[in-house]
Design an enzyme around this catalytic site. Structure first.
Site, PDB file in Angstrom:
ATOM      1  N   LYS A  81       0.627  -1.478   0.066  1.00  0.00           N
ATOM      2  CA  LYS A  81       0.111  -0.126  -0.001  1.00  0.00           C
ATOM      3  C   LYS A  81       0.597   1.155   0.225  1.00  0.00           C
ATOM      4  CE  LYS A  81      -4.215  -2.058   2.323  1.00  0.00           C
ATOM      5  NZ  LYS A  81      -5.213  -1.998   2.623  1.00  0.00           N
ATOM      6  N   ASP A 118     -10.138   2.253   2.854  1.00  0.00           N
ATOM      7  CA  ASP A 118     -10.751   1.739   3.869  1.00  0.00           C
ATOM      8  C   ASP A 118     -11.917   2.634   4.603  1.00  0.00           C
ATOM      9  OD1 ASP A 118      -9.456  -0.709   3.628  1.00  0.00           O
ATOM     10  OD2 ASP A 118      -6.967   0.235   3.950  1.00  0.00           O
TER      11      ASP A 118
END
Length: 298
Positions: A81, A118
């Site tokens: 990420k 997220d």
């Protein structure tokens, strides 16, 4: 002569098939292919979503190759990420605030766009359980990319955030980054002192790997006896769905939110960007994922 059994028609993948996937190392555990391919079939879209195991150090090479091969984009999971954050050409505000990227979109102008879904996925999951995310105070455990994304989304909704992390320096670093983005309602407590913060919180959020299958052993290091009766306990871990933290919360009569819904809700943006349809989050996809997890003995 015995008749041949009816066989399902093979799925046809051609030159016009829209392609996306999930990059990680390892990636075999990911339920994203099951979910996205369910939606593709549900909406009759000519597309395919595949797992893409990419070793650390090969991430950028793999992404450039997928872009050149005509993929629409990818999801990004551990450990890539932060690497995704570094290579994108255009960062969405969600990615800038979280400091990481979990969704890549290969735009028609050749640019790579980065998003972090997220935080919004977490909030959408909590609200799908009938719990308003507005005001109050949350104790958030962890200081990684998911913690930062969730903290940013909570702060956007007026929720003050208390951070606790086993490595105190990482919690302080995250708090500074969040405060720089016009969000002063952030404080840090020591990992061993987090129970003292619990009575003044409306929400507890675990973003660590504690309680995850294959994660660190041992009991969850927080006694919920001091929690107020209105505390909402959230765990972003979804393997197993009923984590030790959530079992303890249920035993204390507290409302619980598991992590499977976050996985589903955070996937919507990517699907919409890649395949042009905003999937409806219905009970079918949750049942599909839950059955798969149970089938794996989880």
């Amino acid at each position: 002569m015995k008749a041949a059994p009816d066989m399902p028609a093979p799925r046809r993948i051609g030159g016009a098939t829209a392609l996306a996937g999930v990059i990680g190392w390892p990636v075999a555990h990911s339920r994203s292919p099951l979910m996205h391919n369910f939606w593709l079939a549900q909406y009759g879209i000519d597309g395919a979503y595949v797992p893409l195991p990419v070793r650390p150090g090969a991430f950028e090479t793999a992404v450039r190759g997928l872009q050149a091969a005509g993929f629409r984009g990818t999801n990004v999971t551990i450990p890539h990420k932060e690497a995704a954050f570094r290579i994108v050409d255009r960062l969405d505000r969600s990615a800038r605030r979280s400091g990481s990227v979990n969704t890549l979109v290969f735009a028609s102008d050749g640019m790579i766009e980065g998003f972090s879904t997220d935080g919004e996925g977490f909030v959408a999951n909590v609200e799908a359980h009938g719990i308003a995310v507005k005001g109050g105070r949350a104790l958030l455990l962890g200081a990684g990319g998911a913690a930062r994304a969730i903290a940013a989304s909570l702060l956007d909704r007026g929720v003050a955030v208390i951070l606790a992390n086993r490595t105190a320096a990482r919690a302080e670093e995250l708090a500074r980054a969040l405060r720089e983005d016009a969000a002063p309602a952030v404080e840090v407590v020591a990992w061993d002192d987090m129970a003292t913060a619990l009575p003044r919180c409306d929400m507890l959020v675990n973003t660590t790997s504690l309680g995850m299958e294959g994660g660190p052993p041992g009991d969850f290091p927080l006694d919920l006896a001091a929690a107020g009766p209105a505390l909402v306990v959230c765990d972003i871990v979804y393997v197993p769905r009923q984590t030790p933290l959530l079992r303890d919360a249920a035993a204390h009569g507290l409302r619980c939110v598991d992590g499977l819904g976050m996985l589903i809700h955070q996937a919507r943006l990517g699907f919409r960007k890649w395949f042009g349809t905003d999937p409806v989050i219905g009970p079918e996809v949750e049942a599909l994922l839950d059955a798969d997890l149970r089938g794996q003995g989880r």
